[in-house]
Scaffold this motif. Structure first.
Motif, PDB file in Angstrom:
ATOM      1  N   THR A 117      15.025  -5.295   3.771  1.00 34.81           N
ATOM      2  CA  THR A 117      13.729  -5.906   3.499  1.00 34.81           C
ATOM      3  C   THR A 117      13.241  -6.653   4.734  1.00 34.81           C
ATOM      4  N   LEU A 132      15.985  -3.271   0.346  1.00 38.93           N
ATOM      5  CA  LEU A 132      14.642  -3.284  -0.217  1.00 38.93           C
ATOM      6  C   LEU A 132      14.636  -2.909  -1.700  1.00 38.93           C
ATOM      7  N   TRP A 133      15.422  -1.910  -2.087  1.00 42.96           N
ATOM      8  CA  TRP A 133      15.375  -1.442  -3.467  1.00 42.96           C
ATOM      9  C   TRP A 133      15.946  -2.451  -4.452  1.00 42.96           C
ATOM     10  N   LEU A 190       7.631  -2.980   0.657  1.00 47.15           N
ATOM     11  CA  LEU A 190       7.648  -2.322  -0.651  1.00 47.15           C
ATOM     12  C   LEU A 190       6.710  -1.129  -0.725  1.00 47.15           C
ATOM     13  N   VAL A 214       5.342  -6.755   1.307  1.00 45.34           N
ATOM     14  CA  VAL A 214       4.774  -5.804   0.346  1.00 45.34           C
ATOM     15  C   VAL A 214       4.082  -4.659   1.073  1.00 45.34           C
ATOM     16  N   LYS A 234      14.875  -5.257  -4.937  1.00 48.48           N
ATOM     17  CA  LYS A 234      13.756  -6.005  -5.492  1.00 48.48           C
ATOM     18  C   LYS A 234      13.095  -5.286  -6.678  1.00 48.48           C
ATOM     19  N   LEU A 235      13.425  -4.016  -6.871  1.00 49.12           N
ATOM     20  CA  LEU A 235      12.850  -3.261  -7.984  1.00 49.12           C
ATOM     21  C   LEU A 235      13.503  -3.672  -9.296  1.00 49.12           C
ATOM     22  N   VAL A 256       8.711  -5.115 -10.276  1.00 49.77           N
ATOM     23  CA  VAL A 256       9.278  -5.544  -9.010  1.00 49.77           C
ATOM     24  C   VAL A 256       9.266  -7.061  -8.955  1.00 49.77           C
TER      25      VAL A 256
END
Length: 370
Positions: A17, A134-135, A84, A58, A137-138, A113
């Motif tokens: 991220t 990063l993923w 994102l 984002v 945060k999903l 998210v």
């Protein structure tokens, strides 16, 4: 005036991220992350202490790309990959995420998210030295496919969502250097000292790990998702997945007796999430409330969608659809908002009993209301 080149630049890691990268550079330069962001020309600070820019992490624009390149030498393509927007057209709509970010406490109500918070794999944090993926945060991030353990979503010390930032969530701290492997949520003006790699996590079930891998392959565009033997756009497949989650919630607890092969742990977690969410009619469309809930939905829903033909897809959806008809909630607004694929809409419509007043929220054309 362009930003000056930072003295020490840490190379971004695959899947990291943007905020995690800023944190690691802040540690290398021995200054707070907000100061590093300012030196990069990101202009995060405002006149109010409550300013929490939702755009950071984002979506990246050309101004940010140029500023980051001038300060670090990292090209715009790598910067884009830390935002994102990677998931645009799949599990997320970036425009909707930014719209939710204007609220006092952004939620996973419309887009699944965490704008400010994150889940995490303690094993990954230890192995990488504090790289946040990063993923994570999903809202459907549940298990780590590499280490096959459940993700952590709350700090055992302060009880807060990881990386949320405290009562007034901010994207990056302005007063201290945040340890990459630490919780560092603000607790009475000081960072939480919990070292996350020391937190014990439970082993994930093999079926859940497999479902998470398939979900991530679709999210990252590594595989073309299919429904009923028909290849469909990623965004429509994720809409169908969300529709099944909503139908499952609408049918709880009775639906558990009609779905074959639901593991006992899934039953318990789904009922616990129902209590945690409160499950008012407007909240059926929210993202999973925890990594455990996400794991349960992945385990139950993914096999329902993995069918070779439309007839089998319709047969597997039958318990969910007919229960929603019996409960009088098939036309719930969270369902009607979803733009599901035509093959899914047809499979649902077939299961609506003839002569009943109930109607499929998508008619027969598979296009939900926006």
């Amino acid at each position: 005036m362009p930003p000056r080149r930072l003295a020490l630049v840490t190379a971004p890691r695959a899947g990291e991220t943007f905020a995690s990268w800023v944190d690691r550079m802040a540690r290398a330069n021995r200054c707070p992350p907000a100061e590093v962001a300012d030196l990069m020309g990101l202009r995060l600070r405002g006149t109010s202490a409550d300013v929490r820019p939702p755009v950071l992490g984002v979506r990246c624009d050309e101004t940010v790309r140029q500023a980051v390149y001038a300060a670090t030498g990292v090209p715009g393509g790598l910067v884009d990959g830390m935002h994102l927007s990677v998931f645009e057209g799949g599990p997320l709509s970036v425009a909707a995420v930014l719209s939710a970010g204007k609220a006092h406490r952004p939620s996973a109500g419309r887009e699944w998210v965490e704008v400010y918070g994150s889940r995490a794999c303690p094993c990954c944090l230890l192995a990488s030295g504090g790289v946040w993926q990063l993923w994570w945060k999903l809202s459907c991030a549940a298990v780590c496919p590499e280490h096959q353990v459940m993700l952590l979503d709350r700090c055992p010390s302060c009880g807060g969502v990881l990386r949320w930032g405290g009562d007034r969530p901010r994207v990056v701290p302005a007063q201290w250097v945040r340890p990459p492997t630490g919780c560092a949520n603000s607790v009475r003006g000081k960072p939480c000292s919990q070292w996350l790699p020391s937190v014990r996590v439970s082993q994930a079930h093999e079926q859940t790990v497999d479902a998470q891998r398939r979900w991530l392959d679709a999210a990252y565009g590594r595989a073309c998702p299919a429904l009923g033997g028909v290849n469909v756009p990623a965004g429509e497949w994720f809409a169908a997945f969300r529709a099944c989650v909503i139908l499952l919630r609408l049918g709880l607890p009775r639906i558990l007796g009609r779905l074959p092969g639901v593991p006992g742990w899934c039953r318990q977690v789904l009922l616990e999430e129902r209590v945690e969410r409160g499950m008012h009619r407007s909240q059926f469309g929210w993202g999973p409330a925890s990594a455990g809930a996400a794991a349960a939905f992945l385990t139950v829903v993914t096999p329902l969608l993995a069918t070779a033909d439309v007839r089998e897809l319709s047969r597997r959806l039958a318990p969910l659809v007919r229960m929603a008809v019996e409960e009088g909630c098939l036309a719930a607004r969270p369902l009607a908002r979803l733009a599901v694929p035509e093959v899914f809409a047809e499979a649902v419509a077939v299961q609506v009993p003839v002569g009943r007043s109930a109607r499929s929220p998508w008619g027969g054309n598979g296009r939900g209301e926006r």
